[in-house]
Design an enzyme around this catalytic site. Structure first.
Site: not given
Ligand code: CP
Ligand code: NVA
Length: 334
Positions: A137, A277, A316
């Site tokens: 990821h 996350c 993000r």
């Protein structure tokens, strides 16, 4: 020509597709783009660019971060759920890649196999970004590094302790990212969920070159001692739902709670933050945790002032924007 100028046309399938310097530069470039957006600038760095979002697994943050990042700078995204496309069913991944590459300027993929994102990159002729596979990821970790740097002002020399499912996509990429950034990394996990030995050894070598270390330990208290960042993720990743009971049994002792945060020895001095996350099972307000209550993190940790999970989620967007701009346009300054 400095290394940062060489990202144009490149794909990001794992963090190892970037040199250490390129990865750190991308984090700093994200901070610049964040400053610019907070100042109210919506520019045209991605003007008229079309990005395909091929998603086999669900997403809130990654999908929205990409859509907003592109729209902010005049680009657009087309969301292609695997339920509604032929990818890998009526059409090979290679054929779909060629079709998308003739229409789109880049492809953001989220799904199961690392091989799929690799095939998309090999056959599309455009930059392909990994928005999560079973193995990695990478875009998550760019946001994590930005969040850590925002708080501490630095990366090298810090210690990150990841506690939980030690062999999932986030743990793998976090280990890689920390090694590349010269951050000491400890993975606290049950022996049954230890990360792949070959990957650990590769990361150890990278870390050694940057004066840091990578360790795997099987005791959560030992893992967090001296940590500046305590990081966890869900115990059951997407696609592994049938392993829920076994995971809860294995990982209960690895729950991030106040006792574990205190065991860092850094809580009172304000020298530790909590990251996740997301999504997280920290209360009873989800289908999964309604009966069980908190799983990987308790609510008091999740909601504490030193929990930076929503900065991390916001980041993000800024980091994905930086990745789009750098790999699609070659722009390196704003
Ligand atoms: N952290 C993360 O990837 O979140 P989503 O699954 O919502 O995209
Ligand atoms: N390890 C998790 C991460 C979600 C962002 C999963 O793969 O489901």
């Amino acid at each position: 020509m400095s290394e940062k100028h060489m990202l144009k046309g490149r794909s990001l399938l794992t963090l190892n597709d970037l040199s250490d310097e390129e990865m750190l530069w991308l984090v700093d470039f994200s901070a610049e783009l964040k400053k610019r957006r907070l100042a109210g600038v919506r520019g045209d760095l991605l003007r008229r660019l079309n990005l395909a979002m091929v998603f086999e697994k669900n997403s809130t943050r990654t999908r929205c971060a990409a859509a907003v990042a592109a729209a902010d700078e005049g680009g657009r995204t087309e969301y292609l759920s695997s339920r509604e496309t032929h990818l890998g069913k009526k059409e090979s991944v290679a054929d779909t890649a060629q079709v998308l590459g003739r229409m789109f300027d880049g492809i953001f993929f989220r799904g199961f196999k690392q091989q799929t994102v690799k095939l998309l990159a090999e056959h599309s002729g455009v930059p392909v970004w990994n928005g999560l596979t079973d193995e990695a990821h990478p875009t998550q970790i760019l946001a994590d590094l930005l969040t850590i740097k925002e708080f501490f002002g630095t990366l090298a020399g810090l210690k990150v302790a990841y506690v939980g499912d030690g062999r999932n996509n986030v743990a793998n990429s976090l280990m890689t990212g920390c090694a590349k950034a010269g951050v000491d990394y400890v993975n606290g996990t049950p022996v049954e969920l230890a990360p792949d030995e070959a990957l650990v050894n590769r990361c150890r070598e990278i870390a050694r070159g940057n004066g840091s270390s990578v360790n795997v330990v099987y005791d959560p208290l030992e893992a967090v001692a001296g940590a500046n960042v305590v990081y966890t993720d869900v115990w059951v990743s997407m696609g592994e739902e049938d392993q829920q009971d076994e995971r809860i049994r294995l990982l209960k002792p690895f729950q991030v709670n106040m006792e574990l945060m205190k065991a860092t020895g850094n809580l009172e001095q304000g020298k530790v933050i909590f990251l996740h996350c997301l999504p997280a099972f920290h209360d009873k307000n989800t289908d999964v945790s309604r009966d069980s209550g908190p799983l990987e993190v308790t609510d008091d940790v999740f909601c504490a002032p030193w929990s930076k999970v929503f900065d991390e989620a916001e980041n993000r967007m800024h980091t994905i924007k930086a990745m789009f701009v750098a790999t699609l346009t070659g722009v390196t300054e704003v």
